[in-house]
Motif scaffolding. Structure first.
Motif, PDB file in Angstrom:
ATOM      1  N   ASN A 252       1.136  -0.996   0.343  1.00  0.00           N
ATOM      2  CA  ASN A 252      -0.083   0.110   0.151  1.00  0.00           C
ATOM      3  C   ASN A 252       0.550   1.471  -0.215  1.00  0.00           C
ATOM      4  O   ASN A 252       1.548   1.393   0.770  1.00  0.00           O
ATOM      5  CB  ASN A 252      -0.915   0.230   1.313  1.00  0.00           C
ATOM      6  CG  ASN A 252      -1.568   0.886   0.933  1.00  0.00           C
ATOM      7  OD1 ASN A 252      -2.279   2.399   0.297  1.00  0.00           O
ATOM      8  ND2 ASN A 252      -2.687   2.017   2.246  1.00  0.00           N
ATOM      9  N   LEU A 253       0.990   1.771  -0.953  1.00  0.00           N
ATOM     10  CA  LEU A 253       1.794   2.875  -1.619  1.00  0.00           C
ATOM     11  C   LEU A 253       1.243   3.754   0.178  1.00  0.00           C
ATOM     12  O   LEU A 253       2.149   4.849  -0.396  1.00  0.00           O
ATOM     13  CB  LEU A 253       2.172   3.971  -2.630  1.00  0.00           C
ATOM     14  CG  LEU A 253       2.618   3.009  -3.557  1.00  0.00           C
ATOM     15  CD1 LEU A 253       2.435   2.751  -4.772  1.00  0.00           C
ATOM     16  CD2 LEU A 253       4.051   2.179  -3.418  1.00  0.00           C
ATOM     17  N   ARG A 254       0.171   4.227   0.236  1.00  0.00           N
ATOM     18  CA  ARG A 254      -0.649   5.366   1.036  1.00  0.00           C
ATOM     19  C   ARG A 254       0.421   5.566   1.976  1.00  0.00           C
ATOM     20  O   ARG A 254       0.379   6.446   3.066  1.00  0.00           O
ATOM     21  CB  ARG A 254      -2.279   5.639   1.676  1.00  0.00           C
ATOM     22  CG  ARG A 254      -2.648   5.166  -0.219  1.00  0.00           C
ATOM     23  CD  ARG A 254      -4.415   4.708   0.610  1.00  0.00           C
ATOM     24  NE  ARG A 254      -5.292   4.670  -0.718  1.00  0.00           N
ATOM     25  CZ  ARG A 254      -5.007   3.675  -1.486  1.00  0.00           C
ATOM     26  NH1 ARG A 254      -4.405   2.205  -1.339  1.00  0.00           N
ATOM     27  NH2 ARG A 254      -5.782   3.246  -2.661  1.00  0.00           N
ATOM     28  N   TYR A 256       4.239   5.212   2.260  1.00  0.00           N
ATOM     29  CA  TYR A 256       5.239   5.477   1.837  1.00  0.00           C
ATOM     30  C   TYR A 256       5.182   7.300   1.432  1.00  0.00           C
ATOM     31  O   TYR A 256       6.247   8.136   1.430  1.00  0.00           O
ATOM     32  CB  TYR A 256       5.534   5.047   0.945  1.00  0.00           C
ATOM     33  CG  TYR A 256       6.142   3.183   1.881  1.00  0.00           C
ATOM     34  CD1 TYR A 256       7.149   3.399   2.575  1.00  0.00           C
ATOM     35  CD2 TYR A 256       4.833   2.333   1.776  1.00  0.00           C
ATOM     36  CE1 TYR A 256       7.503   2.135   2.925  1.00  0.00           C
ATOM     37  CE2 TYR A 256       5.762   1.430   2.730  1.00  0.00           C
ATOM     38  CZ  TYR A 256       6.633   0.793   3.236  1.00  0.00           C
ATOM     39  OH  TYR A 256       6.641  -0.022   3.843  1.00  0.00           O
ATOM     40  N   PHE A 266      -0.707   1.343  -5.131  1.00  0.00           N
ATOM     41  CA  PHE A 266       0.044   0.182  -4.934  1.00  0.00           C
ATOM     42  C   PHE A 266       1.226  -0.502  -6.037  1.00  0.00           C
ATOM     43  O   PHE A 266       0.050  -0.176  -6.464  1.00  0.00           O
ATOM     44  CB  PHE A 266      -1.042  -1.011  -4.473  1.00  0.00           C
ATOM     45  CG  PHE A 266      -1.154  -1.585  -6.074  1.00  0.00           C
ATOM     46  CD1 PHE A 266      -0.977  -3.279  -6.323  1.00  0.00           C
ATOM     47  CD2 PHE A 266      -2.785  -1.546  -6.466  1.00  0.00           C
ATOM     48  CE1 PHE A 266      -0.958  -3.629  -7.176  1.00  0.00           C
ATOM     49  CE2 PHE A 266      -2.915  -1.961  -8.075  1.00  0.00           C
ATOM     50  CZ  PHE A 266      -2.436  -3.058  -7.669  1.00  0.00           C
ATOM     51  N   CYS A 267       1.828  -0.684  -5.135  1.00  0.00           N
ATOM     52  CA  CYS A 267       2.967  -1.590  -6.031  1.00  0.00           C
ATOM     53  C   CYS A 267       3.339  -2.953  -5.713  1.00  0.00           C
ATOM     54  O   CYS A 267       2.471  -3.398  -4.882  1.00  0.00           O
ATOM     55  CB  CYS A 267       4.212  -0.823  -6.477  1.00  0.00           C
ATOM     56  SG  CYS A 267       5.351  -0.922  -5.175  1.00  0.00           S
ATOM     57  N   ARG A 299      11.124   4.190   0.571  1.00  0.00           N
ATOM     58  CA  ARG A 299      10.854   5.304   0.244  1.00  0.00           C
ATOM     59  C   ARG A 299      11.502   5.011  -1.557  1.00  0.00           C
ATOM     60  O   ARG A 299      10.205   5.054  -3.031  1.00  0.00           O
ATOM     61  CB  ARG A 299      10.826   6.184   0.344  1.00  0.00           C
ATOM     62  CG  ARG A 299       9.530   7.622  -0.884  1.00  0.00           C
ATOM     63  CD  ARG A 299       9.642   8.990   0.201  1.00  0.00           C
ATOM     64  NE  ARG A 299       9.160   9.991  -0.502  1.00  0.00           N
ATOM     65  CZ  ARG A 299       7.810  10.606  -0.621  1.00  0.00           C
ATOM     66  NH1 ARG A 299       7.309   9.886   1.280  1.00  0.00           N
ATOM     67  NH2 ARG A 299       7.897  11.327  -1.105  1.00  0.00           N
ATOM     68  N   LEU A 302      10.174   2.131  -3.893  1.00  0.00           N
ATOM     69  CA  LEU A 302       8.646   1.798  -3.651  1.00  0.00           C
ATOM     70  C   LEU A 302       8.641   2.663  -5.051  1.00  0.00           C
ATOM     71  O   LEU A 302       8.011   2.814  -6.013  1.00  0.00           O
ATOM     72  CB  LEU A 302       8.423   2.019  -2.986  1.00  0.00           C
ATOM     73  CG  LEU A 302       8.278   0.973  -1.637  1.00  0.00           C
ATOM     74  CD1 LEU A 302       7.739   1.289  -0.717  1.00  0.00           C
ATOM     75  CD2 LEU A 302       7.919  -0.191  -2.609  1.00  0.00           C
ATOM     76  N   MET A 306       7.409   2.635  -8.464  1.00  0.00           N
ATOM     77  CA  MET A 306       5.755   3.477  -8.821  1.00  0.00           C
ATOM     78  C   MET A 306       6.018   4.282  -9.907  1.00  0.00           C
ATOM     79  O   MET A 306       5.329   3.595 -11.227  1.00  0.00           O
ATOM     80  CB  MET A 306       5.499   4.226  -8.104  1.00  0.00           C
ATOM     81  CG  MET A 306       4.297   5.055  -8.170  1.00  0.00           C
ATOM     82  SD  MET A 306       3.992   6.134  -6.894  1.00  0.00           S
ATOM     83  CE  MET A 306       5.567   7.148  -6.189  1.00  0.00           C
TER      84      MET A 306
END
Length: 425
Positions: A252-254, A256, A266-267, A299, A302, A306
């Motif tokens: 869940n990229l939220r 980071y 997301f990734c 971060r 990711l 992303m």
């Protein structure tokens, strides 16, 4: 807003969503299900009223998927979502290019409220936001005496924040993540007919699993990932152990990058272990998984992944290619991506609900359509729910996984959608 004005509104798909219409199939519909099991039967009339109210707070959910000349896009619709008694197979197809409908469905059966969502609309976090709001409104309608005040929206984000494409917001032209080139171990076996999948759900005391993880100096996610990898290895064909077992782990990229979007954000990282080359004991596997998590869950890393999700849309040549040709390119890209992992494990985390709701809820559950073997987990209150979805008839990996947990003294309550087969840990 009038129905005519509503039908005129449209949004481009976010970068993670662009691939799903091209790679969806009868075998893997790219639909996932969240479920909330209550402590009493569901009232469908009140559930419909709750749905009518909830959809007003999530306008992006009132969308259909359409084909443009260059890309698919979301078009706002005046269709009213209708609650249904569950009658279809889990994670049945929700997207039909010839008959565009809403990309989610709410159903009920017994004590369960089900939310099924097509992945082009949102990810697990966005779907869980919707389900939490729906269940909260339903419980207030059913038991107003149990609440000090009417529930307010749980997300606290504006409509524009919820509709934001966070991939576009955080995209940069910096370096992108390198793709794994080493072949990985692939599961094989007799598959279930198209449109069917096997679901095995285990309910465990979350405190016991957390204690087992702490005892071994790791997080719960690391412990369960390592156990999953070991269960695959235990059932692996010896001559194919020259390849590593690799788990795809959605992130869940939220967590980071600041975002309140209700769309996909997301990734996926890949975490693996080479049992044919390295020691196969659980301690060694956990140590390796921990090192990989520490390296990959930054971060900076990711952001690279992303950027990779966004690179296709920003490719000048691909942008001018008609959708029909893009679909072929995306299907090839999807097939290549599927070759870099053996299994998948997704941890939704702890589900929280507002005061007044907890007493009426037993558990939350989540699982996804798949053409391989996937494990999803989430916790609520004292319970951890582990749900396997599988395209294969064989259940040996799942059995060995649960046996490992019971071997640690953790009790497991198991249910399955295949009552003709008994699955014991």
């Amino acid at each position: 807003m009038t129905a005519r004005q509503r039908d005129a509104a449209w949004e481009p798909l976010d970068n993670a969503a662009k691939i799903f219409p091209s790679i969806s199939s009868k075998r893997d519909t790219k639909v996932f299900r969240f479920a909330c099991e209550l402590r009493e039967g569901v009232d469908p009339v009140l559930l419909q009223q709750a749905l009518d109210e909830t959809i007003e707070d999530f306008p992006i959910f009132r969308s259909t998927l359409r084909e443009g000349f260059f890309w698919h896009y979301l078009k706002e619709s005046s269709q009213r979502p209708l609650v249904q008694l569950e009658s279809e197979l889990p994670c049945s197809n929700l997207y039909d290019a010839n008959n565009p409908g809403l990309l989610f469905e709410v159903s009920y059966y017994g004590r369960r409220i089900n939310l099924e969502v097509y992945h082009a609309l949102t990810d697990g976090t966005g779907a869980l936001q919707f389900l939490r709001a729906l269940v909260c409104r339903y419980l207030y309608l059913r038991h107003p005496e149990g609440f000090a005040a009417p529930p307010t929206p749980l997300h606290g984000a504006s409509f524009s924040e919820m509709a934001e494409d966070s991939f576009q917001k955080y995209y940069t032209t910096s370096s992108k993540n390198k793709v794994r080139s080493e072949p990985v171990y692939k599961l094989r076996g007799v598959r279930l007919p198209e449109g069917r999948m096997q679901i095995i759900e285990g309910v465990l005391p979350v405190k016991a699993v957390l204690a087992a993880a702490r005892e071994r100096g790791v997080t719960m996610t690391i412990l369960l990932t390592a156990l999953f990898l070991c269960a695959v290895d235990k059932n692996a064909v010896l001559r194919r152990k020259r390849h590593p077992v690799v788990a795809a782990v959605p992130v869940n990229l939220r967590n980071y990058f600041p975002s309140e979007t209700a769309r996909n954000f997301f990734c996926t990282i890949n975490v693996g272990y080479h049992f044919g080359r390295d020691p196969g004991d659980l301690e060694s596997v956990m140590a390796s998984v921990r090192r990989q998590f520490e390296e990959l869950l930054t971060r900076e890393n990711l952001a690279k992944r992303m950027n990779g999700y966004s690179a296709l849309e920003h490719n000048a040549l691909v942008r001018v290619v008609p959708l029909g040709l893009k679909n072929i390119i995306l299907r090839i890209a999807g097939a290549i991506a599927e070759r870099d992992h053996t299994i998948s494990i997704s941890n939704i985390g702890k589900v929280s609900m507002p005061a007044g709701c907890e007493q009426y809820i037993r558990l939350f559950d989540v699982f996804v359509s798949t053409n391989i073997l996937q494990l999803c987990l989430c916790s609520f209150g004292e319970d951890l729910t582990l749900s396997f979805s599988s395209a294969f008839r064989n259940t040996d990996v799942q059995k060995d996984f649960f046996r490992s947990l019971t071997g640690m003294g953790i009790p497991v309550e198991i249910t399955t959608n295949r009552p003709e087969e008994e699955v014991r840990p």
